[in-house]
Write a protein that holds these residues in place. Structure first.
Motif, PDB file in Angstrom:
ATOM      1  N   LEU A   1     -19.855  61.983  43.506  1.00 42.92           N
ATOM      2  CA  LEU A   1     -21.176  61.871  44.133  1.00 42.92           C
ATOM      3  C   LEU A   1     -22.103  62.989  43.659  1.00 42.92           C
ATOM      4  CD1 LEU A   1     -20.224  60.897  47.800  1.00 42.92           C
ATOM      5  CD2 LEU A   1     -21.171  59.425  46.016  1.00 42.92           C
ATOM      6  N   ALA A   2     -21.557  64.197  43.524  1.00 45.30           N
ATOM      7  CA  ALA A   2     -22.374  65.325  43.059  1.00 45.30           C
ATOM      8  C   ALA A   2     -22.893  65.069  41.652  1.00 45.30           C
ATOM      9  CB  ALA A   2     -21.541  66.608  43.099  1.00 45.30           C
ATOM     10  N   ALA A   3     -22.016  64.612  40.759  1.00 49.15           N
ATOM     11  CA  ALA A   3     -22.435  64.331  39.386  1.00 49.15           C
ATOM     12  C   ALA A   3     -23.427  63.180  39.346  1.00 49.15           C
ATOM     13  CB  ALA A   3     -21.216  64.013  38.527  1.00 49.15           C
ATOM     14  N   SER A   4     -23.243  62.196  40.225  1.00 50.11           N
ATOM     15  CA  SER A   4     -24.145  61.042  40.254  1.00 50.11           C
ATOM     16  C   SER A   4     -25.565  61.446  40.646  1.00 50.11           C
ATOM     17  CB  SER A   4     -23.616  59.981  41.233  1.00 50.11           C
ATOM     18  OG  SER A   4     -22.358  59.503  40.819  1.00 50.11           O
ATOM     19  N   CYS A   5     -25.688  62.363  41.599  1.00 48.80           N
ATOM     20  CA  CYS A   5     -27.019  62.829  42.012  1.00 48.80           C
ATOM     21  C   CYS A   5     -27.774  63.429  40.831  1.00 48.80           C
ATOM     22  CB  CYS A   5     -26.893  63.860  43.133  1.00 48.80           C
ATOM     23  SG  CYS A   5     -26.381  63.197  44.719  1.00 48.80           S
ATOM     24  N   ILE A   6     -27.109  64.300  40.100  1.00 49.40           N
ATOM     25  CA  ILE A   6     -27.751  64.967  38.970  1.00 49.40           C
ATOM     26  C   ILE A   6     -28.057  63.964  37.866  1.00 49.40           C
ATOM     27  CG2 ILE A   6     -27.442  66.726  37.189  1.00 49.40           C
ATOM     28  CD1 ILE A   6     -25.695  68.251  39.207  1.00 49.40           C
ATOM     29  N   LEU A   7     -27.134  63.065  37.579  1.00 44.57           N
ATOM     30  CA  LEU A   7     -27.335  62.084  36.512  1.00 44.57           C
ATOM     31  C   LEU A   7     -28.497  61.148  36.834  1.00 44.57           C
ATOM     32  CD1 LEU A   7     -24.611  60.197  34.571  1.00 44.57           C
ATOM     33  CD2 LEU A   7     -26.474  58.896  35.574  1.00 44.57           C
TER      34      LEU A   7
ATOM     35  N   SER B   1     -24.507  64.467  32.659  1.00 42.25           N
ATOM     36  CA  SER B   1     -23.115  64.500  33.114  1.00 42.25           C
ATOM     37  C   SER B   1     -22.454  65.813  32.716  1.00 42.25           C
ATOM     38  CB  SER B   1     -22.346  63.322  32.515  1.00 42.25           C
ATOM     39  OG  SER B   1     -22.895  62.091  32.939  1.00 42.25           O
ATOM     40  N   VAL B   2     -22.765  66.274  31.513  1.00 42.53           N
ATOM     41  CA  VAL B   2     -22.210  67.551  31.054  1.00 42.53           C
ATOM     42  C   VAL B   2     -22.696  68.693  31.935  1.00 42.53           C
ATOM     43  CG1 VAL B   2     -22.270  69.243  29.182  1.00 42.53           C
ATOM     44  CG2 VAL B   2     -21.837  66.824  28.678  1.00 42.53           C
ATOM     45  N   ILE B   3     -23.991  68.713  32.245  1.00 46.44           N
ATOM     46  CA  ILE B   3     -24.530  69.772  33.104  1.00 46.44           C
ATOM     47  C   ILE B   3     -23.878  69.718  34.490  1.00 46.44           C
ATOM     48  CG2 ILE B   3     -26.605  70.497  34.351  1.00 46.44           C
ATOM     49  CD1 ILE B   3     -28.214  69.862  31.859  1.00 46.44           C
ATOM     50  N   ALA B   4     -23.728  68.499  35.029  1.00 46.90           N
ATOM     51  CA  ALA B   4     -23.117  68.342  36.356  1.00 46.90           C
ATOM     52  C   ALA B   4     -21.676  68.835  36.366  1.00 46.90           C
ATOM     53  CB  ALA B   4     -23.175  66.878  36.778  1.00 46.90           C
ATOM     54  N   LEU B   5     -20.956  68.608  35.272  1.00 49.31           N
ATOM     55  CA  LEU B   5     -19.565  69.056  35.190  1.00 49.31           C
ATOM     56  C   LEU B   5     -19.462  70.550  34.923  1.00 49.31           C
ATOM     57  CD1 LEU B   5     -18.054  66.141  33.057  1.00 49.31           C
ATOM     58  CD2 LEU B   5     -17.648  66.568  35.487  1.00 49.31           C
ATOM     59  N   PHE B   6     -20.276  71.022  33.983  1.00 48.57           N
ATOM     60  CA  PHE B   6     -20.117  72.397  33.516  1.00 48.57           C
ATOM     61  C   PHE B   6     -20.596  73.421  34.544  1.00 48.57           C
ATOM     62  CE2 PHE B   6     -20.195  76.108  30.927  1.00 48.57           C
ATOM     63  CZ  PHE B   6     -19.329  75.855  29.880  1.00 48.57           C
ATOM     64  N   LYS B   7     -21.573  73.072  35.354  1.00 48.66           N
ATOM     65  CA  LYS B   7     -22.133  74.055  36.289  1.00 48.66           C
ATOM     66  C   LYS B   7     -21.098  74.555  37.288  1.00 48.66           C
ATOM     67  CE  LYS B   7     -23.782  71.038  39.973  1.00 48.66           C
ATOM     68  NZ  LYS B   7     -23.016  71.762  41.007  1.00 48.66           N
TER      69      LYS B   7
ATOM     70  N   GLY C   1     -12.468  77.999  47.754  1.00 50.95           N
ATOM     71  CA  GLY C   1     -12.359  78.641  49.060  1.00 50.95           C
ATOM     72  C   GLY C   1     -13.116  77.920  50.163  1.00 50.95           C
ATOM     73  N   PHE C   2     -14.187  77.173  49.795  1.00 52.71           N
ATOM     74  CA  PHE C   2     -15.006  76.497  50.794  1.00 52.71           C
ATOM     75  C   PHE C   2     -14.857  74.974  50.748  1.00 52.71           C
ATOM     76  CE2 PHE C   2     -16.913  80.650  50.592  1.00 52.71           C
ATOM     77  CZ  PHE C   2     -17.314  80.892  51.895  1.00 52.71           C
ATOM     78  N   GLY C   3     -13.813  74.498  50.103  1.00 45.95           N
ATOM     79  CA  GLY C   3     -13.489  73.075  50.162  1.00 45.95           C
ATOM     80  C   GLY C   3     -14.356  72.178  49.307  1.00 45.95           C
ATOM     81  N   ILE C   4     -14.995  72.711  48.267  1.00 40.76           N
ATOM     82  CA  ILE C   4     -15.791  71.895  47.348  1.00 40.76           C
ATOM     83  C   ILE C   4     -14.861  71.368  46.259  1.00 40.76           C
ATOM     84  CG2 ILE C   4     -17.771  71.831  45.798  1.00 40.76           C
ATOM     85  CD1 ILE C   4     -18.492  72.362  48.714  1.00 40.76           C
ATOM     86  N   GLN C   5     -14.614  70.070  46.266  1.00 43.42           N
ATOM     87  CA  GLN C   5     -13.644  69.484  45.345  1.00 43.42           C
ATOM     88  C   GLN C   5     -14.328  69.062  44.035  1.00 43.42           C
ATOM     89  OE1 GLN C   5     -10.286  69.404  45.807  1.00 43.42           O
ATOM     90  NE2 GLN C   5     -10.776  70.639  47.617  1.00 43.42           N
TER      91      GLN C   5
ATOM     92  N   GLU D   1     -25.639  69.662  55.293  1.00 44.28           N
ATOM     93  CA  GLU D   1     -24.345  69.583  55.986  1.00 44.28           C
ATOM     94  C   GLU D   1     -24.484  68.694  57.207  1.00 44.28           C
ATOM     95  OE1 GLU D   1     -20.670  69.962  56.013  1.00 44.28           O
ATOM     96  OE2 GLU D   1     -21.323  71.819  55.076  1.00 44.28           O
ATOM     97  N   LEU D   2     -24.339  67.371  57.006  1.00 42.93           N
ATOM     98  CA  LEU D   2     -24.370  66.384  58.071  1.00 42.93           C
ATOM     99  C   LEU D   2     -23.337  65.303  57.759  1.00 42.93           C
ATOM    100  CD1 LEU D   2     -28.212  65.849  58.741  1.00 42.93           C
ATOM    101  CD2 LEU D   2     -26.554  66.954  60.260  1.00 42.93           C
ATOM    102  N   PRO D   3     -22.923  64.543  58.770  1.00 45.93           N
ATOM    103  CA  PRO D   3     -21.985  63.447  58.499  1.00 45.93           C
ATOM    104  C   PRO D   3     -22.515  62.505  57.421  1.00 45.93           C
ATOM    105  CG  PRO D   3     -22.178  63.816  60.858  1.00 45.93           C
ATOM    106  CD  PRO D   3     -23.216  64.693  60.209  1.00 45.93           C
ATOM    107  N   LEU D   4     -21.661  62.115  56.507  1.00 44.95           N
ATOM    108  CA  LEU D   4     -21.952  61.232  55.373  1.00 44.95           C
ATOM    109  C   LEU D   4     -22.816  61.893  54.296  1.00 44.95           C
ATOM    110  CD1 LEU D   4     -22.638  57.850  57.245  1.00 44.95           C
ATOM    111  CD2 LEU D   4     -20.469  58.736  56.345  1.00 44.95           C
ATOM    112  N   LEU D   5     -23.204  63.134  54.514  1.00 45.63           N
ATOM    113  CA  LEU D   5     -23.990  63.840  53.506  1.00 45.63           C
ATOM    114  C   LEU D   5     -23.145  64.978  52.917  1.00 45.63           C
ATOM    115  CD1 LEU D   5     -27.523  63.928  55.198  1.00 45.63           C
ATOM    116  CD2 LEU D   5     -26.581  62.257  53.580  1.00 45.63           C
ATOM    117  N   ARG D   6     -23.830  65.993  52.383  1.00 46.00           N
ATOM    118  CA  ARG D   6     -23.145  67.086  51.687  1.00 46.00           C
ATOM    119  C   ARG D   6     -22.320  66.517  50.522  1.00 46.00           C
ATOM    120  NH1 ARG D   6     -24.000  72.510  50.913  1.00 46.00           N
ATOM    121  NH2 ARG D   6     -22.075  73.717  50.950  1.00 46.00           N
ATOM    122  N   TRP D   7     -22.995  65.717  49.667  1.00 46.68           N
ATOM    123  CA  TRP D   7     -22.320  65.012  48.584  1.00 46.68           C
ATOM    124  C   TRP D   7     -21.740  65.956  47.543  1.00 46.68           C
ATOM    125  CZ3 TRP D   7     -25.946  60.217  47.419  1.00 46.68           C
ATOM    126  CH2 TRP D   7     -25.937  59.386  48.552  1.00 46.68           C
TER     127      TRP D   7
END
Length: 391
Positions: A233-239, A281-287, A297-301, A221-227
């Protein structure tokens, strides 16, 4: 202030059972007992009415303090901390907490994936030497340590979310303290890099570095992070880690560092990279499908929050079916009969299992979705058993 030589008075007799059996005792120098342990009514003149001391506060007293209780036989009880069965139970509880903290399904995926990819440069049985096994071990140990760093770091920053989405995780349920989590994460990351530098394999070291950077950017949790707040960005990290880094880095580690062969990219490696792009990509989406409540509730889009669980679920199913279809076509085009049979039948079987299980999933039932997510990880493991047969 209590007098140092105060004696108990017969006016306030002591009980004849419990910790004290004598009515008159010589009281050693007494420290003032905090108000949380001693009621004001227990100090009468120069005497102490021990009957009003609560049993639950006896553990706060030191050597020169006196505690009485109406519970018979209390003094003869052994301290629970010295009970071997209690120590064993505590150890097993902590061991289970660490097991949950490490997210074992991801560790298993790392071990199976790296082992499978390291086998791709192997051409004959003569390549499977003790030196090859040592080289495989050098790849596995620091990678597993880095895997635990990544999943542990995510839990450190997701405690409040996990209390909603995954309340059984050790940090969320209180089995681990924050300090314990930080210690594990810091130690494992340092050990991973130390081993990477010691083994002097550049592909291995690059894999560890990329995993560390992307895993940190995903969670911190820092500026420009918390992808992880942003679906793409979240799916890209896992892929990038699961589909590209694992395949390329550990193939080169095995081919160049372990076997000492020149760099050649075989058909099986290209297939592994492309297929795992689909699967990662499937794992990143399905999780995120079972975690919609906490993420919203915590703003994770996540895509599950923005598009809905059902759309993301069937998107994942269709992506896997396309990947299995392409794999079967590649299997048919193989010039090797064993490769053709294993690739065709193997992927056809996995695709059939996927369709059957998908029909039974209740998207309104979180347990059903989570169970199917773990089934996808099993398909992920199975694919790595098939990849070496693609020739």
């Amino acid at each position: 202030m209590l007098h140092r030589n105060a004696r108990t008075s017969s006016k306030y007799p002591l009980p004849s059972h419990g910790c004290l059996t004598s009515r008159k005792v010589e009281v050693k120098p007494i420290r003032i007992i905090p108000s949380r342990c001693l009621d004001k009514r227990s100090i009468i003149g120069k005497s102490i009415n021990f009957n009003v001391l609560p049993l639950k506060h006896c553990k706060l007293f030191r050597r020169n303090d006196i505690c009485a209780t109406s519970e018979p036989g209390y003094a003869s009880k052994k301290h629970e901390g010295n009970n071997p069965s209690s120590l064993q139970a505590c150890f097993l509880k902590q061991l289970n907490a660490f097991y949950q903290f490490s997210r074992p399904h991801t560790v298993i995926g790392t071990v199976i994936g790296i082992t499978s990819v390291c086998l791709l440069p192997v051409e004959t049985m003569a390549d499977l030497t003790p030196a090859f096994l040592v080289g495989l071990f050098k790849a596995l140990v620091p990678s597993v340590l880095m895997n635990i760093y990544v999943v542990g770091l995510n839990q450190l920053y997701d405690i409040e979310i996990d209390k909603v989405n995954k309340p059984s995780l050790p940090l969320a349920c209180g089995d681990f303290s924050m300090e314990t989590g930080v210690t594990i994460v810091s130690t494992f990351s340092l050990m991973s890099f130390a081993l990477g530098f010691t083994f002097q394999s550049q592909p291995l070291l690059y894999a560890l570095l990329v995993s560390f950077l992307l895993g940190s950017a995903y969670s911190i949790e820092l500026p420009l992070l918390r992808w992880k707040r942003h679906a793409f960005l979240a799916a890209s990290c896992i892929l990038i880690v699961r589909a590209i880094v694992v395949q390329l880095a550990f193939f080169l580690h095995s081919q160049n560092y372990v076997l000492g062969k020149p760099t050649v990219y075989p058909r099986s490696l290209v297939f592994a990279v492309v297929f795992m792009c689909f699967f990662s990509s499937v794992i990143a989406l399905f999780k995120d499908i079972p975690d919609v409540e906490g993420d919203r509730g915590f703003g994770i889009q996540s895509y599950s929050v923005s598009l809905g669980q059902e759309k993301v679920f069937w998107l994942c199913i269709h992506m896997l079916l396309v990947a299995y279809g392409v794999a079967m076509v590649i299997g048919v085009s193989s010039s090797s009969l064993p490769s053709k049979l294993v690739t065709l039948l193997g992927h056809g079987t996995l695709a059939s299992f996927l369709c059957l299980r998908a029909r039974s999933v209740d998207l309104a039932n979180r347990a059903s979705i989570t169970s199917f997510y773990m089934f996808i990880w099993k398909l992920f493991y199975a694919e790595y058993f098939l990849i070496p047969f693609v020739r």
